[in-house]
Structures are given as structure tokens and as C-alpha cells.
Design an enzyme around this catalytic site. Structure first.
Site, PDB file in Angstrom:
ATOM      1  N   GLU A 323       5.766  20.202  46.550  1.00 51.25           N
ATOM      2  CA  GLU A 323       6.112  21.422  47.338  1.00 51.25           C
ATOM      3  C   GLU A 323       6.784  20.757  48.813  1.00 51.25           C
ATOM      4  O   GLU A 323       7.735  21.156  49.354  1.00 51.25           O
ATOM      5  CB  GLU A 323       4.881  22.120  47.922  1.00 51.25           C
ATOM      6  CG  GLU A 323       5.171  23.416  48.400  1.00 51.25           C
ATOM      7  CD  GLU A 323       5.793  24.418  47.520  1.00 51.25           C
ATOM      8  OE1 GLU A 323       6.837  24.838  47.664  1.00 51.25           O
ATOM      9  OE2 GLU A 323       5.213  24.595  46.525  1.00 51.25           O
ATOM     10  N   ASP A 327      10.847  21.071  49.876  1.00 55.37           N
ATOM     11  CA  ASP A 327      11.241  21.708  51.287  1.00 55.37           C
ATOM     12  C   ASP A 327      12.224  20.838  51.747  1.00 55.37           C
ATOM     13  O   ASP A 327      13.216  21.112  52.404  1.00 55.37           O
ATOM     14  CB  ASP A 327      10.083  21.892  52.018  1.00 55.37           C
ATOM     15  CG  ASP A 327       9.259  23.071  51.581  1.00 55.37           C
ATOM     16  OD1 ASP A 327       9.644  23.661  50.462  1.00 55.37           O
ATOM     17  OD2 ASP A 327       8.325  23.405  51.948  1.00 55.37           O
ATOM     18  N   SER A 522       9.818  28.329  46.412  1.00 57.19           N
ATOM     19  CA  SER A 522      10.026  27.203  47.320  1.00 57.19           C
ATOM     20  C   SER A 522      11.148  26.385  47.300  1.00 57.19           C
ATOM     21  O   SER A 522      11.378  25.878  48.171  1.00 57.19           O
ATOM     22  CB  SER A 522       8.962  26.480  46.791  1.00 57.19           C
ATOM     23  OG  SER A 522       7.533  26.874  46.897  1.00 57.19           O
ATOM     24  N   ASP A 566      24.712  41.839  45.945  1.00 59.01           N
ATOM     25  CA  ASP A 566      23.503  42.817  45.445  1.00 59.01           C
ATOM     26  C   ASP A 566      23.209  42.643  44.223  1.00 59.01           C
ATOM     27  O   ASP A 566      24.057  42.431  43.127  1.00 59.01           O
ATOM     28  CB  ASP A 566      24.339  44.449  45.756  1.00 59.01           C
ATOM     29  CG  ASP A 566      23.039  45.456  45.448  1.00 59.01           C
ATOM     30  OD1 ASP A 566      22.003  45.220  45.510  1.00 59.01           O
ATOM     31  OD2 ASP A 566      23.587  46.587  45.419  1.00 59.01           O
ATOM     32  N   GLY A 585      21.667  48.478  46.166  1.00 56.55           N
ATOM     33  CA  GLY A 585      21.185  48.595  47.412  1.00 56.55           C
ATOM     34  C   GLY A 585      19.802  47.686  47.627  1.00 56.55           C
ATOM     35  O   GLY A 585      19.440  46.897  46.783  1.00 56.55           O
ATOM     36  N   ASP A 587      16.054  46.964  47.315  1.00 52.73           N
ATOM     37  CA  ASP A 587      14.941  46.927  46.254  1.00 52.73           C
ATOM     38  C   ASP A 587      13.767  46.228  46.424  1.00 52.73           C
ATOM     39  O   ASP A 587      14.028  45.126  47.109  1.00 52.73           O
ATOM     40  CB  ASP A 587      15.581  47.100  44.771  1.00 52.73           C
ATOM     41  CG  ASP A 587      15.988  45.768  44.452  1.00 52.73           C
ATOM     42  OD1 ASP A 587      15.309  44.589  44.389  1.00 52.73           O
ATOM     43  OD2 ASP A 587      17.331  45.620  44.165  1.00 52.73           O
TER      44      ASP A 587
END
Length: 608
Positions: A323, A327, A522, A566, A585, A587
Site C-alpha cells: 500500500e 502510494d 489505492s 463521463d 452524469g 452516479d
């Protein structure tokens, strides 16, 4: 106690014989546990007295520095608990909302010292509480936000103060943290009027017990009857200065491909200034060598990492974690010329509070962006300790008020973060906090010139995987102001936006010298955070304030051409709860969509 968080990321590993391994890092039996969702693909190849750090000057009520307000440096043998102080939560929320909303006060940020003085605990309250705590022989330091205090001491000092020893659970190779617990009854001096002890457990890193964190070996999900074959990288060109079977088999994207697809290359060519990104890490370590190898492979010189230690972590964590590595390597690929910081905390119950507060009170100055790839069941968070959630939300509001953006991974469990045992949709905390940008996941398809040719909601169940982008409706957080035009319901919905998160072809990460492909929000979150930092640094270079919380801006341009790609296809429903499906749009599966970083920055609203 709070619910355990998860490291939000899904990894595919490849051994030399091409065998498939599904890895799930489960942590210890207690506290904020590691729980990486992993799928499988068949792929080729204070010592004895209470000490503190130099005190950052914080203005008191009469304008002079208050010596009680400062960050405490992590020290060996010290156990720290957190005490919520009296503060004006409603006024803080209102001020942060105005600073983050396009309008007359947009981006009118306030220095942290002033914000703490205006909305945090008063000198009188600090003096009263501090006298009570120090009278027990314990250390007392008010966080620069003035929203809470750190109460600290050695186990022996705590025993003397409490009249009984702290509970203690030893660390292990898989969870190298000693856990200390307060008794059910504590002295009145630790419960002064208007204060609350936030968390009853505190973790301290035990380097001697740190070892290999075990993974469970599962049958390859990709071989399940009816599972579709994993997609491959169809983009080109694919350039790298290293060779690896993953690249040959086109099972991993290169950073350059992703930057091109989302317009980061064009943004970088125009951007000025030095972006500053702070990664908050919960209990994992990283390798300088892996970061250097990633830079060599992908053709960038990674920035030096300025690391600071949180409470209970006086020394650097030795275990190399997927992790933290993902990053740092993702941010470095986007902003190789930027400042990259890491706040290393425990994986304990209060790690978010410690990490967020240290990041925004950094003596080196505030970052443009904070990025976090962890979360836990929001229902459990609220039910277990609503006081803790309130203070963390207020710290995040303080970040927004002072001009810092916070981006949080929306999770890898689709619309059911709390699992199938809880009916309906359940979200992740702190992704549902109103003062963060929650990042969901997509599956990206590339073509010639690494042009984006398609993108759907990330859901790898069709390939035998168990990961999907977090998204749905919160049960604990009310609808924030910026969602008024897109959210007809009364509660906060997530995500706010999305980016690449699929497992294969996924994000590249070098772990222990080996290239692997990783999926999950992540990857999407630090990527989006670094891109936003480029925009924020460019604003600062032009003499304007940083961006701060981006949600007011993002939602104000919803539906405008050239702002977001989108995402209209796919769903994140892993447990057949009927949610959530992509649509034109906004959601609850992909949020506003994927930011178009080549053109979106031109729509930044004017400073109020």
C-alpha cells in the site's frame, strides 16, 4: 473502539513459474486491521520521562504563543491517548464550507494558528484540562488544530496515574504493534467537563517483532468456471527501461500510458510551481531502493521522501508494504519534481486523527494535498465511537479551511464495504466525510497513441476477482452542500470522482525489487491527488491561493464539456444489493467521472 480499516488495494503477484496467487493481508486480531483485497490471475511469469518536540508557536487568546499547543514527537516507550477538547464545531464547519464553495469567500483560507484560535479550545479550557492531566504525572500537548489533545506517558507513568496498569497485548510478526488499553474506569482528571477520551486503545510499534506479514494462498479466481479472460493492455506505445514478463504479456500499464490517457502530460507541460503531496500511511513500510528502481524503469527521478513519525512509531517501520509503496511510487510518477512527504502512523484506532493532524500542522508548511488509501466500515465507525468521527471530521474541516485538499480511497468492496451481513449499501469512512474527495475506480481501455478508447466502472467479478470501486449512499453522513444539484436524497453519496483501478492491466508497483500489477482505488487515489497538487501548485505560482477541498469546484462544473470523462457503463454491485449502476452524469458508481486533467484546470472558479 472503532472498526478496523482496510488497506484499499488489490494486488496480482506473479511467481517465476507463472503460478497464480491470491493474496489477502489479514492483520492482527484487534484494532485497525490490515485487510488487502487480493485477486488471482494466471499470468506469465519519551523514554522514562514525557518529552516533546520543539514547540510550534500557536497564538493564544491574548496574542502570545501558547506553550501547551504543539506537536509531540514520537518517542520510544511512550503511550499516547487522545482527548477531545471543547470547540465550536458548527462555526468551523460553516467557515470551511464557505472557503470551499465558489462564491464571495471561495479560497479565503485561514492560517492554521488563526483557525485553531478562532474555532478550537480556548486558553482557559486548555489550562483547566492541562492542569488536571499533568497533575496525574502525564504529558499534555494540545494539537495545533486545538480540537484535541495528546495525553502521553510511559506505561509506568500511566499505571501511577490510573492506579492500575494498562492492558497490554503483544505484537506479532503479522501485526508488530503492542496494544495498550485503558481500564473501564479512569480518573476524573481525564474526563474534565467538555472533554472526551476518544479511543480506549493505543498502539506502539515493536520493531523487534516485525516480520513477514503472511498472505493466504487461494485457488486462482481466474480459473473459476465461466470466468472471462483478463483483459490486456491494448495501448501503444509502451515504453520502459526495464524488462519484465508483465510488460511482455501486457498485463500492466506504464505510468506514461496513464498520464497520457488522462491528460496529465499536457497539464505537466503547462504547470508551474512545486506541488506538495503528503501520503498518510497506516502501519506499513517502504523501500528507498524500490522507489529508485521504479523511477529507473519508468524514466523519472523520484523526489526525496520527507518522512515524519506519528504517535507510537518512533522508528521507521521496516516491513515493505504494497500500500505505502504504491502510494509513493504513483505520486512520484506524476510529480517527480514535487515535494513528497510521508506521515507514518500505526494501524491503531486513532491513526487517522494522528495522521491528518500531523500533515496539516507540518513544520515544513502545509501540503497542497493529503492522500489516504485506507478506510473502514462507516457504520461501525459511527456506532462504535461517534465522538471520534466528529473530531476527525472537524480536523478534515480544518484542513479545508486552511487550504489543504484531502483525497480518500472510496474502497474496493463495491457498494458493500461492511459486507453482505449488513443489508443494503454500506460505505467506507473517512471516504464519506463531507470534507474529503472520495475516489472510486474504473476499468480503462487504451488505443493507439495511448488514447482513452473506453472506460467502465471497475468491477472484476466477471473475471473471477472480488474487487469493485466503492460507491453508494452513506448511512451516517448528511448530504453535503456541493451535492445539492446531483443528489436528490438526504445523505452523502460517494464517490466524487474516479480513475483507473482494475487489477489487470493495473497499476505498476515495485516491491522488494520485483514489478507487480496492482488494482484498487489505492492506485486511483494517489494518482488523482498528485494531479490535483499540480493544479494547486500552479495556482500558487500565479500568486493565488491553493485549491483546497476540490469538491465545490468539481460539482460546480458537472456536465460541462472538457471537465470529466463521463463513465456511463458498468456497476459496482458485488453482493446483488441493486446498487450501483453507472449512468450519464453523476452516479454512485463513478461519481462525476474521471477528471480530464488537460482541460479541467481551465475551469477553476475565481477566488472570491
Amino acid at each position: 473502539m472503532s472498526a478496523p480499516p482496510s488497506a484499499i488495494g488489490t494486488m496480482v503477484t506473479i511467481d517465476a513459474g507463472g503460478m497464480c496467487r491470491g493474496m489477502s493481508e489479514q492483520a492482527s486480531a484487534r484494532g485497525w486491521r490490515w485487510s488487502s483485497v487480493c485477486a488471482v490471475i494466471a499470468l506469465a511469469a519519551l523514554v522514562t520521562s514525557c518529552t516533546s518536540s520543539p514547540k510550534a508557536k500557536q497564538t493564544s487568546d491574548n496574542g502570545s504563543p501558547n506553550p501547551a499547543v504543539h506537536l509531540v514527537a514520537a518517542a520510544p516507550g511512550v503511550v499516547t491517548f487522545y482527548l477531545a477538547l471543547p470547540y465550536n464545531a458548527n462555526s468551523l464547519t460553516d467557515a470551511a464550507t464557505k472557503a470551499a464553495s465558489p462564491g464571495p469567500e471561495y479560497r479565503h483560507f485561514v492560517p492554521l494558528a488563526r483557525a485553531g484560535g478562532q474555532y478550537g479550545a480556548t486558553d482557559k479550557d486548555i489550562s483547566t484540562v492541562g492542569d488536571a492531566v499533568t497533575g496525574l504525572g502525564l504529558g499534555f500537548a494540545v494539537d495545533p488544530t486545538r480540537l484535541f489533545a495528546r495525553v502521553f506517558g510511559t506505561p509506568a507513568q500511566w499505571q501511577k496515574a490510573l492506579g492500575s496498569p494498562l492492558g497490554q497485548q503483544a505484537g506479532s510478526a503479522s501485526n508488530p504493534f503492542v496494544t495498550y488499553s485503558l481500564p473501564d474506569e479512569v480518573p476524573d482528571q481525564l474526563q474534565s467537563s467538555g472533554t472526551t477520551l476518544l479511543v480506549g486503545d493505543a498502539d506502539v510499534y515493536d520493531a523487534a517483532s516485525d516480520g513477514s506479514r503472511p498472505s493466504s494462498i487461494n485457488s486462482p479466481d481466474a480459473t473459476k468456471p465461466g470466468a472471462e479472460a483478463w483483459p490486456v493492455d491494448t495501448g501503444s506505445p509502451l515504453t520502459a527501461s526495464c524488462q519484465n514478463p508483465l510488460l511482455t504479456a501486457k498485463q500492466v500499464y506504464t505510468p506514461a500510458q496513464i498520464l497520457d490517457a488522462y491528460g496529465i502530460d499536457q497539464l505537466t507541460a503547462r504547470a508551474k510551481g512545486t506541488p506538495v503531496v503528503t501520503v498518510i500511511d497506516l502501519g506499513g513500510g517502504w523501500s528507498d531502493q524500490d522507489l529508485a528502481l521504479a523511477g529507473q524503469c519508468w524514466g523519472y527521478a523520484p523526489p526525496a521522501v520527507a518522512q515524519s513519525q506519528g504517535d507510537g512509531v518512533p522508528t521507521r517501520i521496516t516491513n515493505v508494504d504494497d500500500e505505502t509503496s504504491l502510494d509513493l511510487q504513483t505520486v512520484a510518477a506524476v510529480v517527480p519534481g514535487g515535494q513528497l512527504r510521508l506521515v507514518q502512523t500505526t494501524n491503531g484506532d486513532a491513526a487517522f486523527l494522528d495522521g491528518f493532524s500531523r500533515a496539516i500542522a507540518d513544520p515544513k508548511g502545509q501540503p497542497d494535498v493529503l492522500t489516504v488509501s485506507y478506510g473502514g466500515c462507516a457504520i461501525a465507525e459511527q456506532d462504535a465511537d461517534p465522538g471520534y468521527v466528529k473530531v476527525v471530521d472537524s480536523v478534515l474541516a480544518m484542513a479545508a479551511l486552511t487550504g489543504v485538499a484531502t483525497l480518500i480511497a472510496a474502497g474496493d468492496s463495491g457498494s458493500t464495504t461492511c459486507g453482505a451481513a449488513v443489508a443494503g449499501t454500506t460505505m467506507s469512512y473517512p471516504a464519506v466525510s463531507p470534507f474529503v474527495t472520495a475516489v472510486g475506480g474504473t476499468r480503462l481501455v487504451l488505443g493507439q497513441g495511448n488514447e482513452r478508447t473506453g472506460e467502465v466502472v471497475w468491477n472484476d467479478s466477471v473475471y473471477g476477482g472480488q474487487g469493485a470501486g466503492g460507491g453508494g449512499t452513506s448511512r451516517t453522513q448528511s448530504k453535503p452542500w456541493y451535492q445539492s444539484k446531483v443528489n436528490p436524497g438526504p445523505m452523502r453519496t460517494v464517490p466524487d470522482g474516479a480513475a483507473l483501478a482494475d487489477m489487470s492491466p493495473g497499476w505498476p508497483v515495485v516491491l522488494d525489487g520485483a514489478l507487480q500489477t496492482v488494482g484498487g482505488t489505492s492506485g486511483a487515489t494517489p494518482f488523482t491527488a498528485a494531479a490535483l497538487a499540480l493544479v494547486s501548485a500552479n495556482e500558487r505560482a500565479a500568486g493565488r491561493p491553493p485549491i483546497g477541498l476540490a469538491n465545490g469546484w468539481f460539482y460546480s462544473v458537472e456536465g460541462q464539456s472538457g471537465t470529466f470523462y463521463d463513465v456511463t457503463e458498468g456497476n459496482n454491485d458485488l453482493e446483488s444489493v441493486g446498487c450501483c449502476q453507472a449512468a450519464p452524469g453523476y452516479d454512485r458508481a463513478s461519481g462525476l467521472g474521471v477528471p480530464h486533467w488537460a482541460t479541467l484546470p481551465a475551469t477553476v472558479p475565481a477566488v472570491g
